[in-house]
Scaffold this active site. Sequence first.
Site, short mmCIF file in Angstrom:
data_model
loop_
_atom_site.label_atom_id
_atom_site.label_comp_id
_atom_site.label_asym_id
_atom_site.label_seq_id
_atom_site.Cartn_x
_atom_site.Cartn_y
_atom_site.Cartn_z
N ARG A 42 0.86 -1.19 0.00
CA ARG A 42 0.00 0.00 0.00
C ARG A 42 0.89 1.24 0.00
O ARG A 42 0.90 2.04 0.88
CB ARG A 42 -0.95 0.04 1.21
CG ARG A 42 -1.91 1.25 1.12
CD ARG A 42 -2.91 1.32 2.25
NE ARG A 42 -2.36 1.02 3.54
CZ ARG A 42 -1.56 1.85 4.24
NH1 ARG A 42 -1.20 3.02 3.74
NH2 ARG A 42 -1.10 1.48 5.41
N ASP B 105 -10.80 13.58 -16.99
CA ASP B 105 -11.02 12.14 -17.11
C ASP B 105 -10.82 11.80 -18.59
O ASP B 105 -11.59 12.23 -19.45
CB ASP B 105 -12.46 11.83 -16.64
CG ASP B 105 -12.76 10.35 -16.61
OD1 ASP B 105 -12.20 9.61 -17.46
OD2 ASP B 105 -13.57 9.92 -15.78
C1 LIG Z 1 -15.85 8.06 -17.61
C2 LIG Z 1 -15.65 7.27 -16.37
N1 LIG Z 1 -14.82 7.73 -15.43
C3 LIG Z 1 -14.61 7.07 -14.28
C4 LIG Z 1 -15.25 5.87 -14.03
C5 LIG Z 1 -15.01 5.18 -12.71
O1 LIG Z 1 -14.14 4.12 -12.88
P1 LIG Z 1 -14.20 2.75 -12.03
O2 LIG Z 1 -15.48 2.06 -12.39
O3 LIG Z 1 -12.98 2.03 -12.49
O4 LIG Z 1 -14.15 3.13 -10.59
C6 LIG Z 1 -16.08 5.34 -14.98
C7 LIG Z 1 -16.73 4.01 -14.73
O5 LIG Z 1 -17.64 3.59 -15.38
C8 LIG Z 1 -16.32 6.06 -16.18
O6 LIG Z 1 -17.16 5.59 -17.12
#
Ligand SMILES: Cc1ncc(COP(=O)(O)O)c(C=O)c1O
Length: 387
Positions: free
Chosen positions: A58, A183
Amino acid sequence: MTKEYRPRTIAAHEGDTPAAWQGAVAPPIYETSLFTFPTFEAAQAAFRGAPGVYIYTRGWNPTARLAEQKIAALEGGEACKIFASGMAAVSSALLRFLRQGDHVVAVRSLYSVTYRFLKEFAPRFGIDHSFVDGRDLKEIAAAIRPTTRILYLESPTSLLFDLQDLAACAALARERGIVTIIDNSWATPIFQRPIQLGIDVVVHSASKYLSGHSDVVAGALIAGQKIVDEVVRHEHAILGGNIGPFEAWLLVRGLRTLPVRMNAHQAAAIEVARFLEAHRRVRKVHYPGLPSHPQHELGRRQMSGTSGLLSVELDANLDGVRAFTNALRLFAIGVSWGGYESLALPIAVTDVKPEERGYPVGLVRLYIGLEEPQALVEDLSQALQAW
Ligand SMILES: Cc1ncc(COP(=O)(O)O)c(C=O)c1O
């Protein structure tokens, strides 16, 4: 001279040390929680940060490090930390910069759980937010307050596939001392490299394309070394969203084929999107790879390709959406995306409130997997006659 970006070579070789693995081409899985030391002096050196020395999983683990080196190089960032899930990476990135009284500007059609982080969770700690139409730079600028610390982006968004102008957003935020987080799960570094456009922090759901086989839940955060070091010391260590070594190994395995998979998803998705766009029972296709997408030109400027996730607005009421979904044979009904298998997700089956987020009831998200595009078109074609 800037170095040419060679993602296939990075995916294949970055960080690999087969000579240290008895010549094995697949890395060992360091399935251990802790690492031991032969002497007091060696343990002390480890705690003082001796390079390449591990203490506890961790924190750092050699199998996870390999995935981190590859992802950092793919994104063109100084450093990467991987996590137990995309949400662990997203929440760590946000929490790194937020304190009581701060404010976040975020795009309205965010991934639903990130949306909930801002709407339901962050207010418990006195953190406020404004959701904006990310297509409109003026609206973004107008939402900024003296307390705004973060501009949170997701481009394209993962239901309606709206883009934000990343270079312009980065410039706007930087002028005001605001951190930008994006993202990048949809485009991946194969098609979009936000750090090169001035964005500070990139996050991923590595459960999607990066791992690529729907067999692991993982996340990644990529940024400058200083930011990543701080995340490792605080949000990663304290909140403990640590990935297991086997999941990290699966991620490395998936990364090796990321560039070739992305090109296959793109080619198939374009074919499917064109078919859908021409169909009389489809009102609209949301896909940045189509010339009809209102931000197609911006997409071409800031992305080098488009991936396999798109959505359609069916000319159907709830019963029609139900009939369409139940008629699909190759597309399985499911959340997530990024694996080999095609998926359909009608917005009406989810807990997302369409009216709150402005989504039409006929909206169905389609994920185009690695099957032959013609097989997918045939499946969609018969399902579009189901109501
Ligand atoms: C665009 C987007 N960002 C973040 C996530 C979150 O990721 P995780 O499901 O791996 O926690 C998702 C999950 O579906 C997603 O579609």
